[in-house]
Write a protein that holds these residues in place. Structure first.
Motif, PDB file in Angstrom:
ATOM      1  N   MET A  64       0.834  -1.217   0.000  1.00  0.00           N
ATOM      2  CA  MET A  64       0.000   0.000   0.000  1.00  0.00           C
ATOM      3  C   MET A  64       0.862   1.258   0.000  1.00  0.00           C
ATOM      4  O   MET A  64       0.548   2.232  -0.685  1.00  0.00           O
ATOM      5  CB  MET A  64      -0.933   0.005   1.212  1.00  0.00           C
ATOM      6  N   LEU A  65       1.916   1.252   0.768  1.00  0.00           N
ATOM      7  CA  LEU A  65       2.790   2.423   0.837  1.00  0.00           C
ATOM      8  C   LEU A  65       3.516   2.656  -0.481  1.00  0.00           C
ATOM      9  O   LEU A  65       3.688   3.805  -0.914  1.00  0.00           O
ATOM     10  CB  LEU A  65       3.802   2.237   1.976  1.00  0.00           C
ATOM     11  N   GLY A  66       3.903   1.601  -1.141  1.00  0.00           N
ATOM     12  CA  GLY A  66       4.658   1.726  -2.384  1.00  0.00           C
ATOM     13  C   GLY A  66       3.813   1.989  -3.608  1.00  0.00           C
ATOM     14  O   GLY A  66       4.291   2.579  -4.581  1.00  0.00           O
ATOM     15  N   THR A  67       2.555   1.558  -3.618  1.00  0.00           N
ATOM     16  CA  THR A  67       1.736   1.682  -4.834  1.00  0.00           C
ATOM     17  C   THR A  67       0.718   2.804  -4.771  1.00  0.00           C
ATOM     18  O   THR A  67       0.184   3.201  -5.800  1.00  0.00           O
ATOM     19  CB  THR A  67       0.991   0.364  -5.131  1.00  0.00           C
ATOM     20  N   THR A  68       0.390   3.280  -3.603  1.00  0.00           N
ATOM     21  CA  THR A  68      -0.595   4.362  -3.485  1.00  0.00           C
ATOM     22  C   THR A  68       0.000   5.486  -2.657  1.00  0.00           C
ATOM     23  O   THR A  68       1.054   5.363  -2.059  1.00  0.00           O
ATOM     24  CB  THR A  68      -1.891   3.861  -2.799  1.00  0.00           C
ATOM     25  N   GLY A  69      -0.706   6.550  -2.546  1.00  0.00           N
ATOM     26  CA  GLY A  69      -0.242   7.680  -1.759  1.00  0.00           C
ATOM     27  C   GLY A  69      -1.007   7.825  -0.458  1.00  0.00           C
ATOM     28  O   GLY A  69      -1.243   8.946  -0.008  1.00  0.00           O
ATOM     29  N   VAL A  70      -1.404   6.710   0.174  1.00  0.00           N
ATOM     30  CA  VAL A  70      -2.228   6.791   1.380  1.00  0.00           C
ATOM     31  C   VAL A  70      -1.435   7.200   2.617  1.00  0.00           C
ATOM     32  O   VAL A  70      -2.017   7.589   3.616  1.00  0.00           O
ATOM     33  CB  VAL A  70      -2.957   5.458   1.658  1.00  0.00           C
ATOM     34  N   GLY A  71      -0.156   7.102   2.596  1.00  0.00           N
ATOM     35  CA  GLY A  71       0.665   7.461   3.747  1.00  0.00           C
ATOM     36  C   GLY A  71       0.831   6.302   4.711  1.00  0.00           C
ATOM     37  O   GLY A  71       0.278   5.209   4.534  1.00  0.00           O
TER      38      GLY A  71
END
Length: 173
Positions: A64-71
Motif C-alpha cells: 500500500m505504501l509503495g503503490t498508493t499515496g495513502v501514507g
C-alpha cells in the motif's frame, strides 16, 4: 517501507521457526505459572496465526505504501486488516487440518460374522485355508472348523484364534 518489509520478513521467519520447532514453546512455558499458560499458544494465539498476521501486516503495508499515496497511517490500517484476514484464515485452516480423521484401522475382530470361501479343504478339527475380505482387500487366513468343509464352500467366521487364523462354520442355505 523498511519497517513494513522487516515485519513481513519477520513473519516468514517466525512461520518457518514454528514449523521446525512445533510445540517447543508450549513445552517450555506451558507449565509456567502453575499451568496458567497451558493451551495459551493454541488457537488464535498459535505461532502460525501470529506469523500470518505479522507477514500480511508487513507486506500489505509495504504494498500500500509503495503503490498508493495513502501514507503511513493508511498503510498500517490496510496491513492490519490484511493481517487479521490472514491470521483468521490460518486459524480456520489449522483447525480443519487438526480435525481431519482417517478411517479406523481394520482389525482381525472385524472379520467375525463375515463370509468367505474355502480355498484349502478343512478337515474335522483340523486346519485349512479361507479367503476373507478385510477392509476391501482379499486376505487368506488359516481356518479351523469342528466339521469338515470342502474346497469352494461358503463359510462364516465365528471367532478369531490369532492374527492369522479363524474359526469358521459352513453356511447353511
Amino acid at each position: 517501507m523498511t519497517v513494513f518489509l522487516g515485519l513481513g520478513i519477520a513473519g516468514i521467519v517466525l512461520l518457518v521457526l514454528s514449523l521446525i520447532f512445533d510445540g517447543v514453546l508450549e513445552g517450555l512455558v506451558g507449565d509456567a505459572l502453575g499451568g496458567l499458560l497451558n493451551g495459551f499458544f493454541d488457537g488464535l494465539l498459535s505461532l502460525p496465526v501470529i506469523a500470518g498476521f505479522l507477514s500480511m501486516l508487513g507486506f500489505g503495508g509495504a504494498i500500500m505504501l509503495g503503490t498508493t499515496g495513502v501514507g503511513t497511517t493508511g498503510a498500517v490500517v490496510v496491513g492490519a486488516v490484511a493481517g487479521l484476514v490472514a491470521g483468521w484464515l490460518t486459524w480456520k485452516l489449522s483447525k480443519a487440518l487438526m480435525r481431519d480423521q482417517t478411517a479406523a484401522t481394520p482389525r482381525g475382530e472385524d472379520l467375525v460374522g463375515t463370509s468367505g470361501s474355502v480355498v484349502t479343504p478343512i478337515p474335522a478339527d483340523g486346519y485349512g485355508e479361507v479367503l476373507l475380505r478385510l477392509a476391501g482387500t482379499t486376505v487368506k487366513y488359516s481356518a479351523k472348523s469342528p466339521l469338515p468343509i470342502a474346497r469352494g464352500a461358503e463359510i462364516w467366521v465365528e471367532a478369531i484364534l490369532s492374527s492369522t487364523s479363524v474359526t469358521v462354520r459352513p453356511v447353511e442355505r
